[in-house]
Design an enzyme around this catalytic site. Structure first.
Site, mmCIF file in Angstrom:
data_model
loop_
_atom_site.group_PDB
_atom_site.id
_atom_site.type_symbol
_atom_site.label_atom_id
_atom_site.label_comp_id
_atom_site.label_asym_id
_atom_site.label_seq_id
_atom_site.Cartn_x
_atom_site.Cartn_y
_atom_site.Cartn_z
ATOM 1 N N THR A 1 -19.934 -20.437 -44.466
ATOM 2 C CA THR A 1 -19.257 -19.136 -44.394
ATOM 3 C C THR A 1 -20.261 -18.020 -44.144
ATOM 4 O OG1 THR A 1 -17.589 -19.971 -45.952
ATOM 5 C CG2 THR A 1 -17.671 -17.600 -45.602
ATOM 6 N N GLU B 1 -34.132 -40.277 -76.035
ATOM 7 C CA GLU B 1 -34.734 -39.563 -74.910
ATOM 8 C C GLU B 1 -36.177 -40.006 -74.695
ATOM 9 O OE1 GLU B 1 -32.701 -38.089 -73.179
ATOM 10 O OE2 GLU B 1 -31.074 -37.906 -74.635
ATOM 11 N N GLY C 1 -21.680 -24.978 -50.388
ATOM 12 C CA GLY C 1 -22.819 -24.147 -50.745
ATOM 13 C C GLY C 1 -23.971 -24.146 -49.771
#
Length: 637
Positions: A202, A418, A198
């Protein structure tokens, strides 16, 4: 219509024509036969003298009645047939068997099925190999990039300036080689783009194709090897032949690790198909025959598995690292992608870049696209900053799973879990800042606390790693403090895994254990079989490593327990707020615990004067070393 479509239509028309032709030649009208009758009926008509003439060919009898109608029948072995016909005044014509049908027509009809099979086979072979020869297995699958359609240039590539500079030099060489040849320079034969997925490898290749006014061929590493032996090597030869005919040109090989893995004893022996393909590529890139003007650009995210002969100068002269962008690179990438969507003035690329450390170019493109989809789903005409934040949360924490109906008991347990993570994270200055805490199920988690570093981090010190372990263990600690040891759930399994990975890396790779010392005990690169191999370590050393990992995790556990016990009131406050609001940002948590309004935008630094620092228990450490020495003698000198 493209060439392939026209070819299919032509073959279909030919096939239908041949079938119709065959049916016509088989029809009764062309052979003069219109009515089939039984032999008994034929003899009855003969005796009734209603038949005018017959034509006999072998056992087939074709005739004409007195009224002009025609018929045919099949005769058994009947010796008295001729006498019976003559006695009833029937004209007889005998035709030799081999002249009944045209020789070519008979050949065509008898061989038609075989010819049809051969035609179908030739058709499919041509389609499989791009309309080339029927035996075109060894033809290269490299595709010449068309000039049609929008071009990607270096202006469309952002955040990787160093890689662009290296590749711009190659493009300039291809455009004007004399500029470099005056000084005796030679064009690089190959460039290898290395980087995580990523990062734009390319995309860089596409930009080169758009910038260089030379032919550009692209192919994937997996396109070389097939089930047939020798096909890969043949395709490599054909690819370079294509390059020579079009020189100067660029050949781009994506995911070259599919064919360029280092050689060894594979499943098919040392001379398997993949190795033949690699050997041929090595020869073509730098063998006896020169390939002047053919530049190979390859991309991989696994450089460690490539054969060393492939990486040497003369083949891949340059290895260009394409890393994840820094904050400035992320800002540039976001600006490129923001041009493709409609957004208002609230969207600030710098703010988004600051909140997305570690994101690759592909992840940033996905974030912008997700924001556009969210805005479209809500019926907005423009993307705003709220949509970008929602997209970032979706990418970081996963999709909201509102279909899960949590009971009040589960919601309360998740809130304390949490809340424990968030509270310990606030009291550890070395820990990454809290981005958001939520008890809404996202992805595979029932809740989570997302932490984001304020700046790009390329390494971590001991304090940061130990703080991360404490934050990981804080959720389980909070469950134990509030609900008791027997009510601790399996929800902390991923936290334990994360803490263990950090602790083991500290001991085996970073040399941050006083007991083990600065010695590397991590895994080496992949072996020839693609498996992870590790250094040879003794059983005693392995036990020491396990003991150190356990000590570091226990230390973080106790540190988190100390913070949560000391600030139990704040834990209750935070958990109750999570139950009520379900999601709190890092700033809202600070406001809540500082006694300010929840959504206050006033600059608020959480009071760290009561912050905690992890301290190594030296006495306990020396006791562990002593006990280990007593258990395993002569382990540490």
């Amino acid at each position: 219509m493209n060439n392939q479509g026209r070819s299919i239509l032509a073959w279909a028309a030919l096939f239908i024509f041949v079938i119709l032709l065959f049916n016509v030649f088989q029809s009764d009208g062309l052979l003069g036969v219109r009515n089939n009758i039984t032999f008994s009926d034929f003899l009855t008509r003969v005796d009734e003298k209603t038949i005018n003439s017959v034509k006999i060919q072998g056992r087939v009898i074709e005739g004409t009645a007195n009224d002009g109608s025609t018929f045919s029948t099949y005769s058994p072995d009947y010796p008295d047939l001729v006498n019976r016909l003559t006695s009833n005044d029937v004209n007889i014509e005998v035709v030799p068997l081999e002249t009944r049908m045209n020789t070519f027509l008979g050949f065509l009809i008898s061989w038609f099925p075989m010819l049809l099979l051969i035609g179908v086979w030739v058709f499919f072979m041509r389609q499989m190999h791009g309309g080339g020869k029927a035996m075109g297995f060894g033809k290269s699958k490299a595709r010449l990039l068309s000039d049609k359609g929008p071009k990607i240039t270096f202006k469309d590539v952002a955040g990787i300036d160093e890689a662009k500079e290296e590749l711009t030099e190659i493009v300039d060489f291809l455009r004007d080689p004399s500029k470099f040849q005056k000084l005796g320079g030679k064009i690089p034969k190959g460039c290898l783009l290395i980087g995580p997925p990523g990062t734009g490898k390319t995309l860089l290749a596409k930009a080169i194709a758009g910038e260089a006014n030379v032919p550009f061929f692209s192919i994937s590493g997996s396109d070389f090897v097939e089930m047939f032996v020798g096909v890969g090597a043949s395709r490599v030869r054909d690819m370079f032949e294509q390059g020579k005919r079009n020189a100067p040109c660029i050949i781009f090989i994506d995911e070259i690790d599919a064919v360029g893995r280092h050689r060894g004893i594979g499943m098919g022996g040392g001379n398997d198909e993949r190795e033949q393909t690699l050997n041929q590529m090595l020869v073509e890139m730098d063998g006896f025959e020169a390939n002047e003007g053919v530049v190979i650009i390859a991309a991989t995210n696994r450089p460690d598995v490539l054969d060393r002969a492939l990486l040497r100068p003369g083949r891949f002269d340059r290895q260009i690292a394409v890393a994840n962008p820094d904050i400035n690179g992320r800002e540039q990438i976001l600006k490129v992608h923001l041009k493709k969507i409609k957004y208002n003035s609230t969207v600030l690329a710098r703010i988004i870049a600051r909140g997305t450390p570690g994101f690759s170019g592909a992840e940033l493109a996905n974030l912008v696209n997700e924001a556009a989809l969210i805005a479209a789903r809500l019926g907005k005409k423009e993307v705003d900053m709220h949509d970008m934040e929602e997209a970032k949360d979706k990418v970081l924490m996963g999709v909201v799973r509102r279909s899960i109906a949590m009971s009040e008991k589960e919601k309360r347990l998740t809130a304390y879990h949490e809340g424990g993570h968030a509270l310990v994270g606030l009291y550890c200055p070395a820990a990454s800042p809290i981005h958001k805490a939520t008890i809404i199920p996202r992805g595979n988690a029932l809740g989570m606390v997302q932490r984001l570093p304020e700046t790009d981090e390329y390494s971590q010190n001991r304090e940061q790693m130990e703080s991360s372990i404490a934050v990981y263990m804080a959720g389980r600690v909070a469950e134990e403090i509030i609900f008791g040891r027997n009510k601790v759930t399996s929800g902390a399994s991923s936290d334990i895994k994360g803490a263990t990975n950090i602790a083991r890396a500290m001991v085996t790779k970073a040399g941050l254990s006083d007991l083990i010392g600065p010695i590397f005990h991590g895994s080496n690169s992949d072996d020839m079989y693609g498996r992870q191999s590790s250094n040879e370590i003794s059983e005693a050393t392995a036990e020491l490593i396990d003991a150190e990992v356990k000590r570091i995790i226990t230390q973080g556990y106790e540190f988190a327990k100390d913070i949560l016990t000391k600030h139990i009131d704040q834990l209750h406050t935070l958990a109750n707020a999570l139950i009520e609001y379900e999601t709190l940002s890092g700033q809202q948590i600070k406001n809540l615990l500082s006694g300010r309004a929840l959504d206050s935008e006033e600059e608020n630094k959480f009071p760290f004067n009561d912050s905690h620092t992890i301290k190594i228990d030296k006495e306990n450490l020396h006791e562990k070393v002593k006990s280990t020495k007593d258990k395993k003698e002569n382990i540490i000198s």
